[in-house]
Each structure stands twice: as structure tokens, then as C-alpha cells.
Design an enzyme around this catalytic site. Structure first.
Site, PDB file in Angstrom:
ATOM      1  N   GLY A  45       7.764  -7.684  -4.334  1.00 19.15           N
ATOM      2  CA  GLY A  45       7.070  -6.450  -3.996  1.00 19.15           C
ATOM      3  C   GLY A  45       6.921  -6.228  -2.509  1.00 19.15           C
ATOM      4  O   GLY A  45       5.859  -5.812  -2.045  1.00 19.15           O
ATOM      5  N   ALA A  46       7.973  -6.473  -1.752  1.00 16.26           N
ATOM      6  CA  ALA A  46       7.856  -6.465  -0.292  1.00 16.26           C
ATOM      7  C   ALA A  46       8.400  -5.194   0.361  1.00 16.26           C
ATOM      8  O   ALA A  46       8.673  -5.180   1.545  1.00 16.26           O
ATOM      9  CB  ALA A  46       8.567  -7.684   0.285  1.00 16.26           C
ATOM     10  N   ASN A  47       8.547  -4.123  -0.424  1.00 15.06           N
ATOM     11  CA  ASN A  47       9.069  -2.893   0.162  1.00 15.06           C
ATOM     12  C   ASN A  47       7.989  -2.060   0.854  1.00 15.06           C
ATOM     13  O   ASN A  47       8.286  -1.088   1.550  1.00 15.06           O
ATOM     14  CB  ASN A  47       9.757  -2.036  -0.903  1.00 15.06           C
ATOM     15  N   GLY A  49       3.418  -2.139   2.197  1.00 14.89           N
ATOM     16  CA  GLY A  49       2.130  -2.806   2.296  1.00 14.89           C
ATOM     17  C   GLY A  49       2.156  -4.216   2.850  1.00 14.89           C
ATOM     18  O   GLY A  49       2.892  -4.537   3.787  1.00 14.89           O
ATOM     19  N   GLY A  51       3.252  -7.022   1.600  1.00 19.77           N
ATOM     20  CA  GLY A  51       4.508  -7.743   1.466  1.00 19.77           C
ATOM     21  C   GLY A  51       5.487  -7.421   2.570  1.00 19.77           C
ATOM     22  O   GLY A  51       6.138  -8.307   3.129  1.00 19.77           O
ATOM     23  N   SER A 174      -7.240 -12.085  -5.571  1.00 20.62           N
ATOM     24  CA  SER A 174      -8.181 -11.104  -5.052  1.00 20.62           C
ATOM     25  C   SER A 174      -9.603 -11.609  -5.221  1.00 20.62           C
ATOM     26  O   SER A 174      -9.893 -12.437  -6.094  1.00 20.62           O
ATOM     27  CB  SER A 174      -8.033  -9.774  -5.807  1.00 20.62           C
ATOM     28  N   TYR A 199      -7.768  -5.984 -14.631  1.00 20.07           N
ATOM     29  CA  TYR A 199      -7.305  -6.378 -13.298  1.00 20.07           C
ATOM     30  C   TYR A 199      -7.992  -7.667 -12.852  1.00 20.07           C
ATOM     31  O   TYR A 199      -7.344  -8.597 -12.371  1.00 20.07           O
ATOM     32  CB  TYR A 199      -7.584  -5.263 -12.294  1.00 20.07           C
TER      33      TYR A 199
END
Length: 323
Positions: A45-47, A49, A51, A174, A199
Site C-alpha cells: 500500500g505504498a502508492n 500516504g 507508505g 493503531s 477496525y
């Protein structure tokens, strides 16, 4: 009239107070110049934010970085941005959909054929407080993506991590894990669903997974860390309906941003746990603001951690003897 000198003093005090407030909000920073030359790093998920920011810093420090993302279009754009920002072309995009066990297995197979080592795995991707939705394999989206997807990915890459030791696994959790509990009777939220509590459960699962990983990996040279990045100004809240749109309102967003970390600060604890040499013999702990923190009592429950591991093995179809 108030003398100008008093006005100037008042303004000066206000500016200093604001700067101190922002320093407090931004939290701990990883300031060591630690390099990672030649190390192979995989970030999910590094595309965007945290990441993407983590990838940028690791590229600057000499790492070879793989962006494992669901959207190739967004990931390739992120790659172009990162090349422009860092000057490094040692960055590669690969397709990975954590809501699909088939995609995870396909990605892992290709990665293992392509890359002879893996030094740092950063399980960064996640979804937050989304409406009830199932993954392609029938799991509730948050437990499916945030925990089960990364559980399967990590285990499929485990032998490569071991052969590359000393190596590290960073799991983004989190502060929300403090409010979570593992519902052993309804882990998949089939009987009832609350998007916030689901969550919190998934984030608690991240910490328990890290703890059990550390136990199982003792003596292998592979260490694991759970990370709370802080409250960061990203699009993670996009599923929270009217609250998200309220926070995004042009009059409210500037005020809200004052109380959130920047993306750069949100990446600091990921960098700390991925790189800090002082953690080489530490594993299974929980961190925030570049410091070890005490997790919730539920996150220290070894029996639940083992139950979650065994259950996750069955749900993801992993073979292997549990211990």
C-alpha cells in the site's frame, strides 16, 4: 490603546506556543542517518500516504524498494513521483490485492522467483471503518485486508526473510487496538457488524500477530514490530461517510490539519523500527513516536495470540504445524 511592544510580545508568545504545539503533535522523529544500502524492502500500500513517504526515505538511504499495491496506475504514478523526489530508480511496482488470497499467492510466487533476498517487509496497507463488505474470499474487509492478507503474505515470504537475516517485519497497527477485542465467536463479523469496532479488532490482531511472530521467530534473526503511526492527515477516513466529508470541508480541514501529524511524521516510527540498530535484538514490541509503548492488556494475551494464529492459518489455507 495597547502598546505595540505588548502586541509584539503577545504575537511572539502565540507563535512560540503554536510551534511547540505542532512539535508535540508531530511526535518523535527518527533522526539517525542510518543507511540501508543494498537492502531489499517491500512495502504494501505504498502508492500514497505513510507508505509512500516511508518508501521515499528508504530510497534516499540506499534501499531497493518494491511498492506492492492494488492499483498499478496509482503505484506507477507514485514511482514516478519518488524517482523525481529522490533521484533513485531502484524502485519497482508490483500488483498486490490484499483482499484476494489468489492475488497474494500470485504476488509472493513471482516475488520469490524474482528477488533472492528480502531484508525488510513493511505491512503498511490498510482500510479503516468501511461499510460492511466482504473480500473476494468472503472475509469481512477489515479483518481480511488488515490482518489476514498480511498474515498470509508474511508467511509466504518467511523463508526468504529467514535466509536474508538479520531481517525485519514492521506491522502497522493503531492506537485503536486499545479499544478492540478478538471476537472468537464471530471474528468475521457475520452475526453483527460495527465498522469502528471491526477496525479496532483488526488493529488488535496486528499487535497479537506481531507478538506471536516474535515468539515463533526467536533465534532466526528475523524480528517483528507493531507500529502506531499516529493520527495522520491521510485519506484513511474516506469510508466514514458524513464525518469524512465534514472533516474535508474547506473551512474545517485547515483547522483539523493542525491536530493531525503530517505524512512525513507519520512515517517516522515505521522508519525507526525498520532501521534503528538498537532494535536488532528486540522483537514483538509495540511502538509509537519512535519509542516502545505498552500495548493494551488484550494485546499481551498469549493464548489469544496463539488462537488467532491457528485460526488465521485455517482461514488462509496455510499448511504447516502450529506450535
Amino acid at each position: 490603546m495597547i502598546p505595540l511592544v505588548h502586541v509584539a510580545i503577545g504575537v511572539g508568545v502565540a507563535v512560540i506556543a503554536f510551534k511547540l504545539f505542532r512539535l508535540f503533535i508531530e511526535g518523535g522523529q527518527f533522526r539517525k542517518p542510518t543507511r540501508c544500502d543494498g537492502k531489499v524492502i517491500l512495502i504494501t500500500g505504498a502508492n500514497t500516504g505513510i507508505g509512500k513517504e516511508t518508501a521515499k526515505e528508504l530510497l534516499k538511504r540506499g534501499g531497493k524498494v518494491y511498492l506492492a499495491c492494488r492499483s498499478l496506475e496509482k503505484a506507477n504514478q507514485a514511482r514516478e513521483d519518488l524517482i523525481q523526489e529522490t533521484g533513485s530508480k531502484d524502485i519497482f511496482v508490483r500488483k498486490l490485492d490484499l483482499s484476494s488470497m489468489e492475488s497474494i499467492r500470485s504476488f509472493a510466487k513471482s516475488f520469490l522467483q524474482e528477488e533472492p533476498r528480502l531484508d525488510i517487509l513493511i505491512n503498511n496497507a490498510g482500510v479503516m471503518a468501511c461499510p460492511k463488505e466482504l473480500t473476494k474470499d468472503g472475509f469481512e474487509q477489515q479483518i481480511g485486508v488488515n490482518h489476514l492478507g498480511h498474515f498470509l503474505l508474511t508467511n509466504l515470504l518467511m523463508d526468504r526473510l529467514k535466509s536474508s537475516a538479520p531481517s525485519r517485519i514492521v506491522n502497522l497497527s493503531s492506537l485503536a487496538h486499545y479499544y478492540g477485542s478478538i471476537n472468537k465467536q464471530d471474528l468475521n463479523s457475520e452475526r453483527s457488524y460495527n465498522q469502528v469496532m471491526a477496525y479496532c479488532q483488526s488493529k488488535l490482531a496486528n499487535v497479537l500477530f506481531t507478538r506471536e511472530l516474535a515468539r515463533r521467530l526467536e533465534g532466526t534473526g528475523v524480528t517483528a514490530y507493531a507500529v502506531h503511526p499516529g493520527s495522520v492527515d491521510t485519506d484513511l477516513l474516506r469510508h466514514m461517510g458524513s464525518l469524512f466529508f465534514l472533516l474535508e470541508h474547506k473551512l474545517i480541514k485547515p483547522i483539523v490539519r493542525l491536530t493531525f501529524k503530517s505524512v512525513k511524521s507519520g512515517a517516522q516510527t515505521s522508519l525507526y523500527t525498520a532501521l534503528d540498530e538498537g532494535l536488532v535484538n528486540v522483537s514483538g514490541k509495540y511502538y509509537a513516536d519512535c519509542c516502545e509503548k505498552k500495548p493494551s492488556a488484550a494485546a499481551l494475551d498469549d493464548e489469544t495470540a496463539r488462537w488467532l494464529w491457528n485460526t488465521s492459518e485455517k482461514l488462509t489455507g496455510l499448511s504447516g504445524k502450529s506450535s
